[in-house]
Scaffold this active site. Sequence first.
Site, PDB file in Angstrom:
ATOM      1  N   GLN A 128       0.830  -1.201   0.000  1.00 14.89           N
ATOM      2  CA  GLN A 128       0.000   0.000   0.000  1.00 14.89           C
ATOM      3  C   GLN A 128       0.865   1.251   0.000  1.00 14.89           C
ATOM      4  OE1 GLN A 128      -1.834   1.357   3.715  1.00 14.89           O
ATOM      5  NE2 GLN A 128      -3.801   1.199   2.698  1.00 14.89           N
ATOM      6  N   GLY A 129       0.830   1.999  -1.082  1.00 18.71           N
ATOM      7  CA  GLY A 129       1.612   3.231  -1.192  1.00 18.71           C
ATOM      8  C   GLY A 129       0.751   4.459  -1.024  1.00 18.71           C
ATOM      9  N   SER A 131       1.000   6.645   2.276  1.00 18.63           N
ATOM     10  CA  SER A 131       1.725   7.646   3.065  1.00 18.63           C
ATOM     11  C   SER A 131       2.969   8.151   2.342  1.00 18.63           C
ATOM     12  CB  SER A 131       2.150   7.057   4.399  1.00 18.63           C
ATOM     13  OG  SER A 131       1.048   6.514   5.066  1.00 18.63           O
ATOM     14  N   SER A 163       4.557  -1.113   4.023  1.00 21.97           N
ATOM     15  CA  SER A 163       4.810  -2.429   4.639  1.00 21.97           C
ATOM     16  C   SER A 163       5.144  -3.467   3.583  1.00 21.97           C
ATOM     17  CB  SER A 163       3.574  -2.896   5.428  1.00 21.97           C
ATOM     18  OG  SER A 163       3.313  -1.984   6.467  1.00 21.97           O
ATOM     19  N   GLU A 249     -10.384  -1.500   5.526  1.00 20.79           N
ATOM     20  CA  GLU A 249      -9.284  -1.704   6.464  1.00 20.79           C
ATOM     21  C   GLU A 249      -9.787  -1.592   7.898  1.00 20.79           C
ATOM     22  OE1 GLU A 249      -5.957   1.159   6.543  1.00 20.79           O
ATOM     23  OE2 GLU A 249      -4.694  -0.613   6.529  1.00 20.79           O
TER      24      GLU A 249
HETATM   25  C1  LIG Z   1       3.813  -0.395  11.335  1.00 20.93           C
HETATM   26  C2  LIG Z   1       3.284   0.583  10.357  1.00 20.93           C
HETATM   27  C3  LIG Z   1       2.935   0.147   9.084  1.00 20.93           C
HETATM   28  C4  LIG Z   1       2.462   1.041   8.143  1.00 20.93           C
HETATM   29  N1  LIG Z   1       2.182   0.567   6.891  1.00 20.93           N
HETATM   30  C5  LIG Z   1       1.790   1.444   5.933  1.00 20.93           C
HETATM   31  C6  LIG Z   1       1.600   1.005   4.603  1.00 20.93           C
HETATM   32  O1  LIG Z   1       1.758  -0.166   4.296  1.00 20.93           O
HETATM   33  N2  LIG Z   1       1.247   1.897   3.668  1.00 20.93           N
HETATM   34  C7  LIG Z   1       1.048   3.211   3.974  1.00 20.93           C
HETATM   35  O2  LIG Z   1       0.694   3.973   3.076  1.00 20.93           O
HETATM   36  N3  LIG Z   1       1.238   3.679   5.229  1.00 20.93           N
HETATM   37  C8  LIG Z   1       1.613   2.828   6.207  1.00 20.93           C
HETATM   38  N4  LIG Z   1       1.821   3.283   7.483  1.00 20.93           N
HETATM   39  C9  LIG Z   1       1.724   4.717   7.724  1.00 20.93           C
HETATM   40  C10 LIG Z   1       0.637   5.175   8.661  1.00 20.93           C
HETATM   41  O3  LIG Z   1      -0.601   5.151   8.030  1.00 20.93           O
HETATM   42  C11 LIG Z   1       1.021   6.595   9.120  1.00 20.93           C
HETATM   43  O4  LIG Z   1       2.172   6.479   9.904  1.00 20.93           O
HETATM   44  C12 LIG Z   1      -0.046   7.268   9.922  1.00 20.93           C
HETATM   45  O5  LIG Z   1      -1.166   7.559   9.125  1.00 20.93           O
HETATM   46  C13 LIG Z   1       0.450   8.552  10.582  1.00 20.93           C
HETATM   47  O6  LIG Z   1       1.083   9.413   9.692  1.00 20.93           O
HETATM   48  P1  LIG Z   1       2.525   9.997  10.024  1.00 20.93           P
HETATM   49  O7  LIG Z   1       3.397   8.834  10.341  1.00 20.93           O
HETATM   50  O8  LIG Z   1       2.915  10.875   8.911  1.00 20.93           O
HETATM   51  O9  LIG Z   1       2.365  10.819  11.345  1.00 20.93           O
HETATM   52  P2  LIG Z   1       1.908  12.336  11.434  1.00 20.93           P
HETATM   53  O10 LIG Z   1       0.714  12.546  10.575  1.00 20.93           O
HETATM   54  O11 LIG Z   1       3.055  13.233  11.232  1.00 20.93           O
HETATM   55  O12 LIG Z   1       1.448  12.398  12.937  1.00 20.93           O
HETATM   56  C14 LIG Z   1       2.313  12.692  14.035  1.00 20.93           C
HETATM   57  C15 LIG Z   1       1.486  12.972  15.258  1.00 20.93           C
HETATM   58  O13 LIG Z   1       0.625  14.096  15.014  1.00 20.93           O
HETATM   59  C16 LIG Z   1      -0.692  13.756  15.249  1.00 20.93           C
HETATM   60  N5  LIG Z   1      -1.570  14.448  14.295  1.00 20.93           N
HETATM   61  C17 LIG Z   1      -1.390  14.628  12.965  1.00 20.93           C
HETATM   62  N6  LIG Z   1      -2.427  15.265  12.427  1.00 20.93           N
HETATM   63  C18 LIG Z   1      -3.282  15.527  13.435  1.00 20.93           C
HETATM   64  C19 LIG Z   1      -4.557  16.154  13.532  1.00 20.93           C
HETATM   65  N7  LIG Z   1      -5.209  16.655  12.478  1.00 20.93           N
HETATM   66  N8  LIG Z   1      -5.120  16.227  14.739  1.00 20.93           N
HETATM   67  C20 LIG Z   1      -4.515  15.700  15.844  1.00 20.93           C
HETATM   68  N9  LIG Z   1      -3.328  15.099  15.818  1.00 20.93           N
HETATM   69  C21 LIG Z   1      -2.731  15.008  14.626  1.00 20.93           C
HETATM   70  C22 LIG Z   1      -0.770  12.256  15.049  1.00 20.93           C
HETATM   71  O14 LIG Z   1      -1.858  11.686  15.742  1.00 20.93           O
HETATM   72  C23 LIG Z   1       0.557  11.813  15.608  1.00 20.93           C
HETATM   73  O15 LIG Z   1       0.428  11.709  16.993  1.00 20.93           O
HETATM   74  C24 LIG Z   1       2.306   2.417   8.469  1.00 20.93           C
HETATM   75  C25 LIG Z   1       2.637   2.858   9.741  1.00 20.93           C
HETATM   76  C26 LIG Z   1       3.136   1.967  10.680  1.00 20.93           C
HETATM   77  C27 LIG Z   1       3.475   2.489  12.025  1.00 20.93           C
END
Ligand SMILES: Cc1cc2nc3c(=O)[nH]c(=O)nc-3n(C[C@H](O)[C@H](O)[C@H](O)COP(=O)(O)OP(=O)(O)OC[C@H]3O[C@@H](n4cnc5c(N)ncnc54)[C@H](O)[C@@H]3O)c2cc1C
Lengths: 387, 361
Positions: A128-129, A131, A163, A249
């Site tokens: 899944q691409g 993020s 992932s 999901e």
């Molecule tokens: C083990 C794992 C597997 C994953 N696998 C995939 C995958 O296969 N494909 C894929 O596309 N993605 C994947 N992800 C990505 C995942 O969906 C993102 O990490 C997640 O959506 C959070 O985005 P970010 O990491 O950019 O954090 P950020 O968006 O930068 O968030 C950082 C912090 O800010 C808070 N925050 C951000 N915006 C807001 C808001 N509007 N209000 C309140 N708080 C906020 C968040 O809650 C968090 O605490 C994976 C993540 C993990 C940990």
Amino acid sequence: MDLSCTEDEEDFRHRLRAWLAAVLPTLPPRPDPADWPGRRAYDCGWQRMLHDAGYAGLHWPEEAGGQGATPTQHLIFLEETERAGAPYVGANFVGLLHAGPTIAAEGTAAQRARWLPPILRGDEVWCQGFSEPEAGSDLAALRTRAVREGDTYVVSGSKIWTSHAEVADWCELLVRTAPVNQDTPKHRGISWLALPMDAPGVTVRPLRTLAGTAEFAEVFLDEVRVPVSHRVGAENDGWRVTMVTLSFERGTAFVGEVVACRRVLESLARTAKTNGRWDDPVLRRRLGRLAADCAALWRLTQWNVSEAQRTGGVPGVGGSVFKLRFSQVRQELYDAAAEVLGPDALDAEHEWVTGRLSSLSYTIAAGTTQIQRNIVAERILGLPKGR
Amino acid sequence: MDFMLTEDQGALRTGMRTLMERRFPRAALRAVVDAVGDAVGEGTAGGALDRSLWRELGAVGFFALRLPQAVGGVGLGLPEAVLAFEEAGRALLPGPLVTTHLAAGLSATGLSVAGAAAEGKAVVTGLDATGATATTGATGATGATGATGATGATDAVLVEHLASADAVLVLGEEDAGMRPAEEVLPSAAAVRSVDPATPLHRVRGETRALRQRGTAARLRREAALLTAAQQLGSAARTVELAVAHAGERVQFGRMIGTFQAVQHLCASMLVRAETARSVVYAAAITEDPGDVAAATLLADEAAVRNARDCLQVHGGMGFTWEADVHLHLKRAWVRAEQWQTAAAAEEELAARLVLTGAPCL
Ligand SMILES: Cc1cc2nc3c(=O)[nH]c(=O)nc-3n(C[C@H](O)[C@H](O)[C@H](O)COP(=O)(O)OP(=O)(O)OC[C@H]3O[C@@H](n4cnc5c(N)ncnc54)[C@H](O)[C@@H]3O)c2cc1C
């Protein structure tokens, strides 16, 4: 209010149980968690066995190659496979729970015929691409661009946290097909593409997780050429397609894990009994409360499945309620495991310690706790949109 | 499997809600509360029950809900009773609803008060003589771990609405029985109750006059579940109150409901309420002691924590006597101490984890 299963459903359960009892002992030993090629082979082998026995894509519609089972049968399937200790869907997660259902719901006949059978047979693995480094929670802010040249999109940008990207054949890729401006707000200009991972210009760089293993990766896209026929849904309509995907999901993805939580909890109790920790009433009561939480997660699942059954399949926003509670309970469970273990909780090889480490991702992956709360507040409770 | 409500169950719930809105609207609740508020300090237990409302509840079958139609009951089951009690909890209807309902169920035994309870002509309160529960914080809670060393008979327990009651349903270790309230009242001491709508008396544990052999465990389980159903109703109601307030109150030039901190409080409240709902309904279907213990725990948590969060969303207004939030919190505290305490429920569930052959999920 009825929790009982019909005779047909009980029949289904018994046949499945018998089949599981016969085939599980024939499985090869599980690969090391860090060995992704080994994991892919193992997970796909299991998927092939499910396929040959008629259990692949159980709840998918028949025209998508599935068995057209009811949500209740699907629930029984997930419950029984987990209970029997069958392999987890693993590397086939995105294909079976995500890309597949999306293609089934939104794809053309040709797209379904091309992509669905290999997913069901365990021949092709998807990732899944979504993020990107600058767009996680704010998914619609993604920047990876797809510029149309005749029958081809030329895609450039990068994805992150993808992932098992190293072993995937395909990637469900969200790209920007229209620039953001006054006429096109950011979620309007997005399209959903099927990207072949072996296309020239795709580079995968594994990222090490806090558990020490490479679970996800960065994916760099440098002028990758993707046929326009690989687009699922209309151009610039990818956000809506994505919402369909996300509801899958959040709806049913964690069912097996609820059963797994209860199993872990029972073995925590047994271990505590043998190592003497059981005599501590504080710990005992903590495990008792976790049992209530597991029961509730199971009942919430049954509620959501009943709702899906009544509304005709697509899981509702209620999945967010489940996800919020589940991710919290899962972490509390492994914290309790650490208490049962005592000093052994520092042994990184212990199964429960690995479980504790991986549980840390549950409040982040698939939409963080904060984002889920936003969804509950605005979409379920109808509070005014926040800023 | 279809866990959701049937059409009839939905209609029952709507009917109960309409009845509550008509016969026990907010003004009625405030009248009870404010009368007691004025009487505070006079040493009375206050809060006389509205007998005509009680009879009306009897007339619509609230107490006879689960009695067979052959004996004049409604012939429904525990799931329907749970829906009715959820609505009563939502409206904060005061009175020993649970014990009167349970007493009505004993009518087959020829107890005359049971028949009167079924019709809403008698008010029956309850006393758990094991000292573990029945509106008590008494020590000696044993849970289901098999440790039955409680010396309940000498511990004081709290009994609700004793002064308004006709009879007391006494639950012993194994047996249950009924005693006239006037026999219990003289040795009871009025307590200034934290909940203005639930007068309390402190009573010495009482095990005499137990006649219904072997029924105590079932009655105790049903009492715990119906109490949990009321907690659920209250928990769901405080979500509504918080959301409504958040959609009206303006600060910094905008509705406070646009602030994420407030939104997240409300979202967490909904998650608690819906989590509790799923187990309370499931326990009504299975009647399994483990499910009932889970229902007790999660419904108590939902009612108490939701009331607190609702109070927070209301700001200073939440700390006043005028806002209803404190009434939900106080009643939730009272109910959390009734029948099955958190400690007992947790011990029960823990014990089941190591029972081989116990149903898992
Ligand atoms: C083990 C794992 C597997 C994953 N696998 C995939 C995958 O296969 N494909 C894929 O596309 N993605 C994947 N992800 C990505 C995942 O969906 C993102 O990490 C997640 O959506 C959070 O985005 P970010 O990491 O950019 O954090 P950020 O968006 O930068 O968030 C950082 C912090 O800010 C808070 N925050 C951000 N915006 C807001 C808001 N509007 N209000 C309140 N708080 C906020 C968040 O809650 C968090 O605490 C994976 C993540 C993990 C940990």
